[in-house]
Design a protein around this motif. Structure first.
Motif, PDB file in Angstrom:
ATOM      1  N   ILE A   1      -7.680 -21.985 -17.012  1.00  0.00           N
ATOM      2  CA  ILE A   1      -8.351 -22.838 -16.034  1.00  0.00           C
ATOM      3  C   ILE A   1      -8.077 -24.319 -16.279  1.00  0.00           C
ATOM      4  N   ASN A   2      -7.609 -24.658 -17.477  1.00  0.00           N
ATOM      5  CA  ASN A   2      -7.279 -26.051 -17.766  1.00  0.00           C
ATOM      6  C   ASN A   2      -5.913 -26.453 -17.234  1.00  0.00           C
ATOM      7  N   ARG A   3      -5.132 -25.451 -16.783  1.00  0.00           N
ATOM      8  CA  ARG A   3      -3.782 -25.751 -16.289  1.00  0.00           C
ATOM      9  C   ARG A   3      -3.570 -25.296 -14.854  1.00  0.00           C
ATOM     10  N   ASP A   4      -4.270 -24.241 -14.447  1.00  0.00           N
ATOM     11  CA  ASP A   4      -4.044 -23.642 -13.130  1.00  0.00           C
ATOM     12  C   ASP A   4      -4.972 -24.273 -12.093  1.00  0.00           C
ATOM     13  N   ARG A   5      -4.392 -25.061 -11.180  1.00  0.00           N
ATOM     14  CA  ARG A   5      -5.216 -25.775 -10.185  1.00  0.00           C
ATOM     15  C   ARG A   5      -5.635 -24.900  -9.026  1.00  0.00           C
ATOM     16  N   ARG A   6      -5.164 -23.644  -9.000  1.00  0.00           N
ATOM     17  CA  ARG A   6      -5.519 -22.760  -7.893  1.00  0.00           C
ATOM     18  C   ARG A   6      -6.956 -22.253  -7.996  1.00  0.00           C
ATOM     19  N   VAL A   7      -7.597 -22.454  -9.143  1.00  0.00           N
ATOM     20  CA  VAL A   7      -8.945 -21.938  -9.377  1.00  0.00           C
ATOM     21  C   VAL A   7      -9.904 -23.096  -9.637  1.00  0.00           C
ATOM     22  N   ASP A   8     -11.072 -23.058  -8.963  1.00  0.00           N
ATOM     23  CA  ASP A   8     -12.092 -24.089  -9.177  1.00  0.00           C
ATOM     24  C   ASP A   8     -12.995 -23.747 -10.354  1.00  0.00           C
ATOM     25  N   LEU A   9     -13.349 -22.482 -10.452  1.00  0.00           N
ATOM     26  CA  LEU A   9     -14.177 -22.051 -11.572  1.00  0.00           C
ATOM     27  C   LEU A   9     -13.915 -20.590 -11.892  1.00  0.00           C
ATOM     28  N   ALA A  10     -14.241 -20.199 -13.118  1.00  0.00           N
ATOM     29  CA  ALA A  10     -14.012 -18.827 -13.569  1.00  0.00           C
ATOM     30  C   ALA A  10     -15.294 -18.261 -14.150  1.00  0.00           C
ATOM     31  N   ILE A  11     -15.574 -17.001 -13.817  1.00  0.00           N
ATOM     32  CA  ILE A  11     -16.694 -16.281 -14.415  1.00  0.00           C
ATOM     33  C   ILE A  11     -16.092 -15.326 -15.441  1.00  0.00           C
ATOM     34  N   ARG A  12     -16.374 -15.588 -16.702  1.00  0.00           N
ATOM     35  CA  ARG A  12     -15.766 -14.847 -17.803  1.00  0.00           C
ATOM     36  C   ARG A  12     -16.742 -13.846 -18.401  1.00  0.00           C
ATOM     37  N   TYR A  13     -16.175 -12.801 -18.994  1.00  0.00           N
ATOM     38  CA  TYR A  13     -16.968 -11.725 -19.591  1.00  0.00           C
ATOM     39  C   TYR A  13     -16.527 -11.541 -21.026  1.00  0.00           C
TER      40      TYR A  13
ATOM     41  N   SER B   1     -20.227 -15.743 -18.524  1.00  0.00           N
ATOM     42  CA  SER B   1     -20.268 -17.199 -18.633  1.00  0.00           C
ATOM     43  C   SER B   1     -19.436 -17.833 -17.522  1.00  0.00           C
ATOM     44  N   LEU B   2     -19.696 -19.098 -17.271  1.00  0.00           N
ATOM     45  CA  LEU B   2     -19.001 -19.807 -16.209  1.00  0.00           C
ATOM     46  C   LEU B   2     -18.251 -21.007 -16.781  1.00  0.00           C
ATOM     47  N   LEU B   3     -16.991 -21.150 -16.347  1.00  0.00           N
ATOM     48  CA  LEU B   3     -16.154 -22.282 -16.731  1.00  0.00           C
ATOM     49  C   LEU B   3     -15.697 -23.015 -15.474  1.00  0.00           C
ATOM     50  N   VAL B   4     -15.753 -24.330 -15.498  1.00  0.00           N
ATOM     51  CA  VAL B   4     -15.319 -25.140 -14.362  1.00  0.00           C
ATOM     52  C   VAL B   4     -13.975 -25.775 -14.680  1.00  0.00           C
ATOM     53  N   SER B   5     -13.060 -25.727 -13.722  1.00  0.00           N
ATOM     54  CA  SER B   5     -11.759 -26.365 -13.892  1.00  0.00           C
ATOM     55  C   SER B   5     -11.938 -27.867 -14.033  1.00  0.00           C
ATOM     56  N   PRO B   6     -11.191 -28.487 -14.931  1.00  0.00           N
ATOM     57  CA  PRO B   6     -11.278 -29.953 -15.056  1.00  0.00           C
ATOM     58  C   PRO B   6     -10.846 -30.672 -13.784  1.00  0.00           C
ATOM     59  N   PHE B   7     -10.085 -29.976 -12.920  1.00  0.00           N
ATOM     60  CA  PHE B   7      -9.649 -30.588 -11.658  1.00  0.00           C
ATOM     61  C   PHE B   7     -10.748 -30.532 -10.593  1.00  0.00           C
ATOM     62  N   SER B   8     -11.790 -29.711 -10.847  1.00  0.00           N
ATOM     63  CA  SER B   8     -12.829 -29.518  -9.839  1.00  0.00           C
ATOM     64  C   SER B   8     -14.188 -30.046 -10.275  1.00  0.00           C
ATOM     65  N   GLU B   9     -14.258 -30.610 -11.475  1.00  0.00           N
ATOM     66  CA  GLU B   9     -15.518 -31.176 -11.952  1.00  0.00           C
ATOM     67  C   GLU B   9     -15.974 -32.291 -11.015  1.00  0.00           C
ATOM     68  N   GLY B  10     -17.251 -32.297 -10.715  1.00  0.00           N
ATOM     69  CA  GLY B  10     -17.803 -33.331  -9.859  1.00  0.00           C
ATOM     70  C   GLY B  10     -17.769 -33.012  -8.383  1.00  0.00           C
ATOM     71  N   LEU B  11     -17.072 -31.925  -7.990  1.00  0.00           N
ATOM     72  CA  LEU B  11     -17.032 -31.561  -6.579  1.00  0.00           C
ATOM     73  C   LEU B  11     -18.340 -30.895  -6.170  1.00  0.00           C
ATOM     74  N   ARG B  12     -18.812 -31.229  -4.991  1.00  0.00           N
ATOM     75  CA  ARG B  12     -20.088 -30.690  -4.513  1.00  0.00           C
ATOM     76  C   ARG B  12     -20.045 -29.170  -4.409  1.00  0.00           C
TER      77      ARG B  12
END
Length: 325
Positions: A154-166, A286-297
């Motif tokens: 998620i730190n490199r792939d801009r196609r994803v805004d956030l990931a739900i990990r298990y 758990s939830l991870l947010v892409s650094p490219f999408s942080e701050g987006l509404r």
């Protein structure tokens, strides 16, 4: 000179300065191509992300290097790596594109698209059945679900805004937001349980993870704790939890599975718990947010919604529900 005239001259001077400064900037397409290649470490991967050829990426970066008069990449036979100047520009390009993306997202009249990466089982058994509640609250946001057993970077792939990990909860990872700690129990159709004269005759259905790094939640341990002495239980296994649940729904046996994923079937009355008084602790979503999408509404409202939805589930732990064997 009056203050009004001085202010006007200052504005013109500032405008001319900005015009000169901006005229020296490279084309936006070159910056995008460079930023993608720098982040992904590959011209080919950058081309795939931007839907252009690796050759086009190479030309963009060569033109950018010619304009700046410096080398941004060291070209090797099978790889590329950033130079010192490349690292400096990559950081600036990333921040600039991130700010531009945020501004465009916030002011755009078109429907915003939120891309969520998660496992196939969580998508099928919980997220997609629950998603209408999010869409009703936020019809301006279109949600795309991307399922894969491979972990997306998620730190490199801009196609994803956030990931739900298990997986296992890592307290040292401050970038993850814990959504829920699941529990494991056994479930079957009411008809299957009614027809079952002796639990020793039951077929138990469990998951064998594709991801070998995930620790197993042992069915044998569960049976011991509910005082069911079955020395050699009949076991059927699948590599996806939603396949386990579908098999139980078809009356093929008793599913040993996550309470979160079985919740809809329980609420609908399609499945019944084998023993309502006991469950084993499972793993963590758990939830991870892409650094490219942080701050987006769109990301903020989804995080708030899913945290609220999953907070409705009671936590079940073996420590306070354990029976003596």
């Amino acid at each position: 000179m009056t203050n009004g005239k001085k202010s006007l001259i200052d504005e013109k001077s500032s405008s001319m300065s900005d015009r000169y400064m901006f005229s020296r900037l490279p084309q936006l397409s070159q910056i995008r191509g460079f930023e993608a290649a720098a982040r992904l470490g590959s011209f080919k991967a950058a081309g795939e992300e931007l839907n252009i050829s690796p050759t086009a990426i190479s030309h963009q970066i060569s033109n950018l290097e010619d304009k700046l008069g410096v080398l941004l990449f060291e070209r090797k036979t099978r790889s590329v790596s950033l130079t010192q100047e490349g690292h400096r520009l990559a950081q600036a390009a990333h921040q600039a594109l991130k700010q531009l993306t945020t501004a465009v997202e916030e002011m755009s009249d078109t429907q915003s698209v939120l891309r969520v990466s998660t496992t196939a089982s969580f998508a099928a058994m919980w997220l997609i059945p629950s998603l209408s509640r999010f869409q009703n609250k936020h019809p301006e946001i279109k949600t795309e679900i991307i399922t894969s057993e491979e972990v997306i970077d998620i730190n490199r792939d801009r196609r994803v805004d956030l990931a739900i990990r298990y997986g296992c909860h890592d307290e040292n990872n401050k970038n993850k937001t814990v959504l829920i700690n699941e529990s494991f129990s056994a479930y079957a159709t009411e008809d299957y349980l009614d027809r079952l004269k002796d639990l020793k005759d039951a077929v138990f259905i469990e998951t064998k993870w594709k991801n070998k790094n995930l620790p197993s939640v042992a069915l044998s341990h569960y049976l011991q704790k509910i005082n069911k002495d079955i020395s050699a239980p009949r076991i059927c296994s699948f590599d996806q939890e939603h396949h386990v649940i579908q098999a139980a729904l078809a009356g093929q046996g008793i599913a040993f599975v996550s309470s979160v994923l079985a919740d809809m079937a329980l609420q609908k009355g399609w499945l019944k718990p084998l023993d309502e008084s006991f469950s084993l602790p499972g793993l963590t979503y758990s939830l991870l947010v892409s650094p490219f999408s942080e701050g987006l509404r769109k990301v903020a409202v989804f995080k708030e919604w899913i945290a609220e939805e999953l907070s409705k589930y009671p936590s079940k732990h073996i420590e306070n529900r354990m029976r003596s064997t």
